[in-house]
Design a protein around this motif. Structure first.
Motif, PDB file in Angstrom:
ATOM      1  N   LEU A  13     165.155 -20.372  11.142  1.00 39.26           N
ATOM      2  CA  LEU A  13     165.361 -21.409  12.153  1.00 39.26           C
ATOM      3  C   LEU A  13     165.118 -22.761  11.492  1.00 39.26           C
ATOM      4  CD1 LEU A  13     163.327 -19.820  15.103  1.00 39.26           C
ATOM      5  CD2 LEU A  13     165.751 -19.539  14.596  1.00 39.26           C
ATOM      6  N   THR A  14     166.159 -23.599  11.476  1.00 41.57           N
ATOM      7  CA  THR A  14     166.037 -24.941  10.914  1.00 41.57           C
ATOM      8  C   THR A  14     166.459 -25.949  11.963  1.00 41.57           C
ATOM      9  OG1 THR A  14     168.251 -24.761   9.948  1.00 41.57           O
ATOM     10  CG2 THR A  14     166.399 -24.236   8.514  1.00 41.57           C
ATOM     11  N   LEU A  15     166.081 -27.186  11.753  1.00 39.79           N
ATOM     12  CA  LEU A  15     166.354 -28.232  12.733  1.00 39.79           C
ATOM     13  C   LEU A  15     167.854 -28.341  12.994  1.00 39.79           C
ATOM     14  CD1 LEU A  15     164.901 -30.411  14.442  1.00 39.79           C
ATOM     15  CD2 LEU A  15     165.441 -32.021  12.613  1.00 39.79           C
ATOM     16  N   LEU A  16     168.221 -28.275  14.264  1.00 37.37           N
ATOM     17  CA  LEU A  16     169.605 -28.450  14.689  1.00 37.37           C
ATOM     18  C   LEU A  16     169.937 -29.928  14.680  1.00 37.37           C
ATOM     19  CD1 LEU A  16     172.239 -27.322  16.025  1.00 37.37           C
ATOM     20  CD2 LEU A  16     171.071 -27.646  18.228  1.00 37.37           C
ATOM     21  N   GLY A  17     171.072 -30.271  14.121  1.00 33.05           N
ATOM     22  CA  GLY A  17     171.470 -31.672  14.088  1.00 33.05           C
ATOM     23  C   GLY A  17     172.964 -31.815  13.941  1.00 33.05           C
ATOM     24  N   MET A  18     173.401 -33.049  13.825  1.00 32.47           N
ATOM     25  CA  MET A  18     174.821 -33.334  13.704  1.00 32.47           C
ATOM     26  C   MET A  18     175.387 -32.843  12.373  1.00 32.47           C
ATOM     27  SD  MET A  18     175.549 -34.209  16.487  1.00 32.47           S
ATOM     28  CE  MET A  18     176.156 -35.380  17.635  1.00 32.47           C
ATOM     29  N   ALA A  54     169.847 -32.718  22.615  1.00 27.31           N
ATOM     30  CA  ALA A  54     168.706 -32.051  21.964  1.00 27.31           C
ATOM     31  C   ALA A  54     168.105 -32.957  20.897  1.00 27.31           C
ATOM     32  CB  ALA A  54     169.149 -30.723  21.356  1.00 27.31           C
ATOM     33  N   ILE A  55     168.951 -33.643  20.135  1.00 24.38           N
ATOM     34  CA  ILE A  55     168.470 -34.558  19.092  1.00 24.38           C
ATOM     35  C   ILE A  55     167.729 -35.741  19.717  1.00 24.38           C
ATOM     36  CG2 ILE A  55     169.217 -36.173  17.295  1.00 24.38           C
ATOM     37  CD1 ILE A  55     171.549 -34.172  16.764  1.00 24.38           C
ATOM     38  N   ASP A  56     168.287 -36.281  20.783  1.00 24.70           N
ATOM     39  CA  ASP A  56     167.615 -37.394  21.476  1.00 24.70           C
ATOM     40  C   ASP A  56     166.228 -36.970  21.949  1.00 24.70           C
ATOM     41  OD1 ASP A  56     169.918 -38.898  21.066  1.00 24.70           O
ATOM     42  OD2 ASP A  56     170.609 -38.726  23.143  1.00 24.70           O
ATOM     43  N   ASP A  57     166.149 -35.776  22.521  1.00 31.12           N
ATOM     44  CA  ASP A  57     164.848 -35.271  22.970  1.00 31.12           C
ATOM     45  C   ASP A  57     163.897 -35.067  21.786  1.00 31.12           C
ATOM     46  OD1 ASP A  57     165.785 -35.301  25.574  1.00 31.12           O
ATOM     47  OD2 ASP A  57     166.110 -33.134  25.684  1.00 31.12           O
ATOM     48  N   TYR A  58     164.440 -34.651  20.652  1.00 31.14           N
ATOM     49  CA  TYR A  58     163.619 -34.492  19.450  1.00 31.14           C
ATOM     50  C   TYR A  58     163.014 -35.834  19.035  1.00 31.14           C
ATOM     51  CZ  TYR A  58     162.349 -33.846  14.573  1.00 31.14           C
ATOM     52  OH  TYR A  58     161.661 -33.841  13.385  1.00 31.14           O
ATOM     53  N   TYR A  59     163.820 -36.882  19.055  1.00 31.86           N
ATOM     54  CA  TYR A  59     163.310 -38.193  18.665  1.00 31.86           C
ATOM     55  C   TYR A  59     162.324 -38.762  19.675  1.00 31.86           C
ATOM     56  CZ  TYR A  59     166.229 -38.274  14.574  1.00 31.86           C
ATOM     57  OH  TYR A  59     166.778 -37.963  13.361  1.00 31.86           O
ATOM     58  N   HIS A  60     162.372 -38.252  20.915  1.00 32.69           N
ATOM     59  CA  HIS A  60     161.381 -38.639  21.923  1.00 32.69           C
ATOM     60  C   HIS A  60     160.181 -37.688  21.918  1.00 32.69           C
ATOM     61  CE1 HIS A  60     164.847 -40.929  23.574  1.00 32.69           C
ATOM     62  NE2 HIS A  60     163.881 -41.810  23.744  1.00 32.69           N
TER      63      HIS A  60
END
Length: 190
Positions: A13-18, A54-60
Motif C-alpha cells: 500500500l503506497t500513497l495514492l496520488g495523481m 482524497a489528496i485534498d483530504d490528505y493535505y488537510h
C-alpha cells in the motif's frame, strides 16, 4: 505527516496520488464495483475527481489514501484509505476500499486490513478504528465482522446515494485494547 508504505509478502500500500491513479482506471470501470458507495469512479474523469478529493483530504491531514498493489499477481488491484482522521480523539476510519473483482475473495483484502489496523494501533497509537458499511452490503459487513469489528449501531437513512436512494449505514468499531486479541485470534492463522 509521514507517508507510510504498508507492505507484507502479499500486498503493498503506497500513497495514492495523481502520479499513480491511472493504474486504477480499468479496474474502476468494472460494473457495480462501488455499488454500495456514494462515490462515482467509473470514468477516468470521475476517478480523477475521486482521487483529487482524497489528496485534498490528505493535505488537510484527515485522510491517508493508498493505491493497492497485489504482489502475488504483480498488478494494481484498487485503493483504500484511512479517513475522517481525528488526531485529537485518536479515532480514524478505514474505508473507501474497492478492489477489482478478480482480487475479491483472494485474501488480498484481509492482508490490507491487517496492515492498516496494525499501523493505526501500533504506529499511530490510535484508540479506535471505525468502519462504515451500507446496511445492504452483506458481503462487506461479514468481512468487517470477520476481522473482529463490532457493530455499534446503524445510522438510519444518513447517506444519499448516486441513484437517489437514502441508505442506512452500519457503524462498526474496534478498540485498541481489543487489537492484541484480534491480532492473535483472527490474523494469526492466515
Amino acid at each position: 505527516m509521514t507517508i507510510p508504505t504498508l507492505e507484507n509478502n502479499r500486498v503493498k500500500l503506497t500513497l495514492l496520488g495523481m502520479s499513480n491513479y491511472k493504474h486504477l482506471i480499468a479496474i474502476a470501470q468494472q460494473p457495480n464495483l462501488v455499488y454500495y458507495s456514494p462515490s462515482k469512479i467509473d470514468t477516468p474523469e470521475a476517478l480523477k475527481t475521486y482521487v483529487q478529493t482524497a489528496i485534498d483530504d490528505y493535505y488537510h491531514k484527515t485522510s491517508i489514501p493508498f493505491v493497492v498493489f497485489d504482489k502475488l499477481t504483480e498488478t494494481y488491484a484498487g485503493c483504500t484509505r484511512f479517513g475522517l482522521i481525528n488526531w485529537h480523539n485518536k479515532v480514524l476510519h478505514i474505508g473507501w476500499t474497492w478492489i477489482g473483482t478478480e482480487f475479491q475473495g483472494s485474501g488480498l483484502n484481509m492482508n490490507m486490513k491487517f496492515l492498516m489496523l496494525q499501523y493505526a494501533f501500533e504506529t499511530l497509537k490510535f484508540d479506535k478504528v471505525e468502519f462504515r458499511v451500507d446496511e445492504r452490503n452483506i458481503k462487506s459487513r461479514k468481512a468487517v465482522e470477520k476481522i473482529g469489528a463490532k457493530l455499534e449501531g446503524i445510522l438510519r437513512k444518513d447517506t444519499l446515494m448516486l441513484d437517489g436512494f437514502k441508505r442506512s449505514t452500519c457503524c462498526y468499531g474496534m478498540l485498541k485494547e481489543e487489537w492484541d486479541g484480534i491480532k492473535s485470534e483472527v490474523f494469526s492463522g492466515w
